[in-house]
Scaffold this active site. Sequence first.
Site, mmCIF file in Angstrom:
data_model
loop_
_atom_site.group_PDB
_atom_site.id
_atom_site.type_symbol
_atom_site.label_atom_id
_atom_site.label_comp_id
_atom_site.label_asym_id
_atom_site.label_seq_id
_atom_site.Cartn_x
_atom_site.Cartn_y
_atom_site.Cartn_z
ATOM 1 N N SER A 147 57.390 -5.328 -56.243
ATOM 2 C CA SER A 147 57.413 -4.187 -55.210
ATOM 3 C C SER A 147 56.218 -3.566 -55.121
ATOM 4 O O SER A 147 55.206 -3.681 -56.068
ATOM 5 C CB SER A 147 58.630 -3.132 -55.322
ATOM 6 O OG SER A 147 58.462 -2.357 -56.551
ATOM 7 N N ILE B 110 52.432 -1.928 -54.731
ATOM 8 C CA ILE B 110 50.978 -2.451 -54.965
ATOM 9 C C ILE B 110 51.013 -3.793 -55.428
ATOM 10 O O ILE B 110 50.213 -4.609 -55.003
ATOM 11 C CB ILE B 110 50.209 -1.600 -55.636
ATOM 12 C CG1 ILE B 110 49.908 -0.094 -54.684
ATOM 13 C CG2 ILE B 110 48.768 -2.229 -55.902
ATOM 14 C CD1 ILE B 110 49.202 0.965 -55.504
ATOM 15 N N SER C 213 45.356 5.715 -62.434
ATOM 16 C CA SER C 213 45.479 6.766 -61.533
ATOM 17 C C SER C 213 44.339 7.699 -61.356
ATOM 18 O O SER C 213 43.777 7.857 -62.637
ATOM 19 C CB SER C 213 46.881 7.227 -61.778
ATOM 20 O OG SER C 213 46.953 8.508 -61.210
ATOM 21 N N TYR D 291 52.253 10.506 -68.249
ATOM 22 C CA TYR D 291 51.875 9.436 -67.316
ATOM 23 C C TYR D 291 50.270 9.541 -67.048
ATOM 24 O O TYR D 291 49.315 8.705 -67.260
ATOM 25 C CB TYR D 291 52.565 9.363 -65.990
ATOM 26 C CG TYR D 291 52.064 8.264 -64.810
ATOM 27 C CD1 TYR D 291 52.715 7.132 -64.751
ATOM 28 C CD2 TYR D 291 51.014 8.686 -64.114
ATOM 29 C CE1 TYR D 291 52.271 6.209 -63.864
ATOM 30 C CE2 TYR D 291 50.801 7.871 -62.971
ATOM 31 C CZ TYR D 291 51.166 6.460 -62.950
ATOM 32 O OH TYR D 291 50.770 5.592 -62.053
ATOM 33 N N LYS E 153 47.448 6.811 -68.195
ATOM 34 C CA LYS E 153 46.238 6.324 -67.259
ATOM 35 C C LYS E 153 44.832 6.697 -67.815
ATOM 36 O O LYS E 153 44.042 5.856 -67.541
ATOM 37 C CB LYS E 153 46.418 6.874 -66.018
ATOM 38 C CG LYS E 153 47.903 6.580 -65.471
ATOM 39 C CD LYS E 153 47.801 5.018 -65.242
ATOM 40 C CE LYS E 153 49.115 4.515 -64.849
ATOM 41 N NZ LYS E 153 48.989 2.820 -64.662
ATOM 42 N N THR F 204 54.763 3.919 -52.003
ATOM 43 C CA THR F 204 55.560 2.976 -52.842
ATOM 44 C C THR F 204 56.886 3.265 -53.454
ATOM 45 O O THR F 204 57.262 4.490 -53.513
ATOM 46 C CB THR F 204 54.836 2.524 -53.886
ATOM 47 O OG1 THR F 204 54.677 3.648 -55.011
ATOM 48 C CG2 THR F 204 53.123 2.175 -53.684
#
Length: 322
Positions: free
Chosen positions: A50, A52, A175, A201, A205, A234
């Site tokens: 799914s 990207i 990100s 998160y 990254k 997304t």
Amino acid sequence: MSWYRNTVWFVKGLREYTRGGYESASRHFNPADMEVDVAGRSFLVTGANSGIGKATAKEIARRGGTVHLVCRNKERAEVAKEEIVTETGNQNIFLHIVDISNPKEIWKFAEKFRNEHKLNVLINNAGCMVNNRELTEDGFEKNFATNTLGTYIMTTALLPLLEKAADARVITVSSGGMLVQKLNVSDLQSGNGPYDGTMVYAQNKRQQVVLTEQWAKAHRNIHFSVMHPGWADTPAVRSSMPDFYKRMKNSLRTEAQGADTVLWLAVSPAATKLPSGLFFQDRQPVPTHLPLAYTHSPPEDEEKLMQMLEEFSQKFKSVSPG
């Protein structure tokens, strides 16, 4: 200082990371960069069922590449594979079911893959943002296990295959959120203090950026890059960041726009004319630190991260077959 980083990053995001930012940047793209035939080249895309990942896999398939989809959910992965084959007419699409948060599974998959396939380009796209602290069956905090350790093991396990390939590349989908984080090697499992999934998160990254820079120094015949896809609409954004999605949904990039720079880094001859190890946004290298944000780390912290990941990695390699 965190308020400063967050404010500057969000203002930057409103200007550059939205659909309008992509449309502005794309005026300077060279269409010829993407007019390539990659038949005979092999690409592996993690998290390809799914968002990207799927958008990237589909565009590689359109250009004739052999695409290996590495996904966690078998049912959704089979639907994605069928869609890619149907829309592109490319039959060279292969499916592998692997949980990127499970080190043993990654090692087992990579060892089998090395014996059966060739690989020119690895795209580390799989990721997660869990908003409450969870541990995997191996005792790792789930975001770290997936975003950082999983990416590390998948890449290092496939390096021997990439070392043999012509024009080998590794692209990691990071990100812009990493701009608000300084590398923190003292708490990789995010067990100290209150747990904020969004900041964990972002720390993961930042770790991916450091990994890319370190790999680029160590493996000169492979082109490494890391990139920010912008703020894209997304399934992951809708499920993990519902408040952000509600506020920004009319300004978010499409999945294809988010995937554009991943694809460019994976197939374009122009990408490898730039140095290895850079951070990209909209087909351009961009700084990995905000001005005055104090997010630079001493070299010993970056070396410590690599050392700790290698120790975790080897622990699980020893229990896998081969």
